[in-house]
Motif scaffolding. Structure first.
Motif, mmCIF file in Angstrom:
data_model
loop_
_atom_site.group_PDB
_atom_site.id
_atom_site.type_symbol
_atom_site.label_atom_id
_atom_site.label_comp_id
_atom_site.label_asym_id
_atom_site.label_seq_id
_atom_site.Cartn_x
_atom_site.Cartn_y
_atom_site.Cartn_z
ATOM 1 N N GLU A 362 -7.326 -6.618 2.489
ATOM 2 C CA GLU A 362 -6.607 -5.454 2.436
ATOM 3 C C GLU A 362 -5.250 -5.621 3.012
ATOM 4 N N ILE A 363 -5.276 -6.315 4.254
ATOM 5 C CA ILE A 363 -4.080 -6.615 4.942
ATOM 6 C C ILE A 363 -3.138 -7.689 4.120
ATOM 7 N N ASP A 364 -3.786 -8.457 3.350
ATOM 8 C CA ASP A 364 -2.934 -9.383 2.356
ATOM 9 C C ASP A 364 -2.293 -8.447 1.305
ATOM 10 N N GLU A 365 -3.010 -7.544 1.000
ATOM 11 C CA GLU A 365 -2.385 -6.674 -0.125
ATOM 12 C C GLU A 365 -1.496 -5.919 0.209
ATOM 13 N N PHE A 366 -1.469 -5.339 1.594
ATOM 14 C CA PHE A 366 -0.464 -4.563 2.112
ATOM 15 C C PHE A 366 0.727 -5.450 2.673
ATOM 16 N N LEU A 367 0.773 -6.568 2.933
ATOM 17 C CA LEU A 367 1.782 -7.412 3.099
ATOM 18 C C LEU A 367 2.465 -7.901 1.695
ATOM 19 N N ARG A 368 1.714 -7.985 0.946
ATOM 20 C CA ARG A 368 2.289 -8.244 -0.507
ATOM 21 C C ARG A 368 3.226 -7.043 -0.726
ATOM 22 N N ALA A 369 2.433 -5.852 -0.734
ATOM 23 C CA ALA A 369 3.255 -4.754 -1.051
ATOM 24 C C ALA A 369 4.776 -4.430 -0.087
ATOM 25 N N ILE A 370 4.499 -4.790 1.063
ATOM 26 C CA ILE A 370 5.848 -4.846 1.863
ATOM 27 C C ILE A 370 6.819 -5.958 1.395
ATOM 28 N N LYS A 371 6.460 -6.996 1.123
ATOM 29 C CA LYS A 371 7.311 -8.055 0.485
ATOM 30 C C LYS A 371 7.987 -7.466 -0.847
ATOM 31 N N ASN A 372 7.174 -6.765 -1.654
ATOM 32 C CA ASN A 372 7.699 -6.262 -3.088
ATOM 33 C C ASN A 372 8.866 -5.052 -2.579
ATOM 34 N N LEU A 373 8.320 -4.357 -1.636
ATOM 35 C CA LEU A 373 9.421 -3.043 -1.282
ATOM 36 C C LEU A 373 10.691 -3.632 -0.728
#
Length: 377
Positions: A362-373
């Motif tokens: 879930e941390i990895d998914e959050f980091l991917r979302a931040i990169k996307n934003l």
């Protein structure tokens, strides 16, 4: 849904907490301390067992010095407003406190109590020597947050507590962000007043918290009522617990503390520190991201506030929710003075706070979302 807002309130709770709240609501027919029938006695036992559980967790010797409240804010208000501070009394606090301390101390200041607010260093630490230098002949209280809900940095309360004990100054700690997530043993640390919430790292329901006040300090009640007549002098904890208590919530809080005692705070601390290390390393690799507070996961609780260059934190939080189903807390976090100290006022920051029930993925998914934003205009 990925829930990463545990610094606001922990979710989910241990299954035992849900069951205990339901059990108390369904089977306990009475108010604690308000009757001699079996239902009232059982309610009193539930509250007593909760006090004992909190005592075991914190190393508090006398559980009667524990007062249950509806949150840490109420606990802080009871202490600060009940100690009878008046001009020319002096309080030492910090510039990164939560509004529950900021506003309550501010009310005392408006009545003439002198206040010194110490600023943290660049990593969010208070230098103990600054407290020593701020003491005057009229200093009557040192009040600090164990860990700011913005910086996340764990303060050296053992050192500060020893200094206060040596100089006879009461030491008050706001442990809303640490208790349950970080070891706090009053047998080893001098803390005269401890305020904590039940619904964060203690895994209890919302609407629960407590205040510990050592023997010899006797705050006046914030709310009057309770048992007895006008001449009755109530002893602790009844003196500060006027009215019907939240017995189901206190039962749930007791179950949360029992879960902590069984799992072990050190185990939880180690797991969450691992998530924090993963999170901080990932954020460090994203260009334009600035983290508030120390980047050492061993020196902070499980929360990170940060900003992205060119991105409004509140708008980013909305997009994390609506576009990625990730729930975080954005804005000033009821701590505008902390954001002033961090240089992130008035916009505030994005705050992500993993908990014991989160997973590394879930941390990895959050980091991917931040990169996307970050990549989007």
């Amino acid at each position: 849904m990925i829930y990463l807002d545990n610094a606001a309130t922990s979710y989910p709770k241990p299954e035992l907490v849900y069951r205990r709240v339901d059990e108390v609501l369904r089977t306990v027919a009475g108010n604690p301390g308000r009757g001699g029938h079996r239902g009232a006695l059982e309610a009193s036992r539930i509250v007593f067992h909760a006090r004992e559980a909190v005592s075991r967790l914190t190393g508090i010797v006398d559980s009667s010095r524990i007062v249950f409240t509806k949150n840490a804010t109420e606990a802080i208000n009871i202490a600060l407003k009940g100690l009878g501070l008046k001009p020319p009394d002096h309080i030492i606090t910090t510039s990164f406190e939560h509004n529950s301390v900021v506003k309550t101390v501010g009310r005392l200041e408006a009545r003439g109590v002198r206040v010194t607010r110490l600023k943290p260093d660049k990593d969010g630490f208070i230098i103990p020597g600054d407290i020593e230098a701020a003491v005057t002949e009229t200093t009557r209280l040192v009040c600090i947050s164990h860990a700011s809900n913005v910086f996340g940095t764990i303060q050296p309360i053992k050192h500060i507590g020893s200094f206060c004990a040596t100089h006879g100054i009461p030491f008050m700690v706001d442990a809303a962000q640490t208790l349950g997530a970080f070891p706090v043993d009053l047998g080893e640390i001098n803390i005269d007043i401890l305020a904590a919430t039940g619904h964060k790292a203690l895994f209890g329901p919302q609407g629960t918290g407590f205040l510990y006040v050592r023997e010899g300090l006797e705050p006046d009640p914030l709310v009057d009522g309770g048992t007895g007549d006008l001449e009755t002098v109530l002893e602790m904890p009844d003196r500060l617990e006027a009215g019907t208590m939240n017995t189901p919530g206190i039962g749930g809080l007791s179950a949360g503390v029992e879960f902590l005692l069984k799992e072990g705070v050190e185990k939880i601390r180690e797991f969450e520190a691992g998530l924090m290390g993963r999170l901080l390393k990932g954020l460090e690799g994203i260009e334009g991201v600035s983290v508030i507070g120390t980047k050492d996961p061993s020196k902070r609780v499980s929360l990170v506030s940060f900003n992205m260059e060119g991105k409004n934190p509140v708008e980013a939080g909305i997009k994390l929710d609506t576009e990625h189903s990730i729930m975080v807390r954005c804005g000033t976090h009821c701590a505008p003075y902390a954001h002033r100290a961090a240089g992130s006022y008035p916009e505030g920051a994005i705050r992500v706070s993993p908990g014991y029930f989160n997973r590394p993925e879930e941390i990895d998914e959050f980091l991917r979302a931040i990169k996307n934003l970050k990549e989007k205009n």
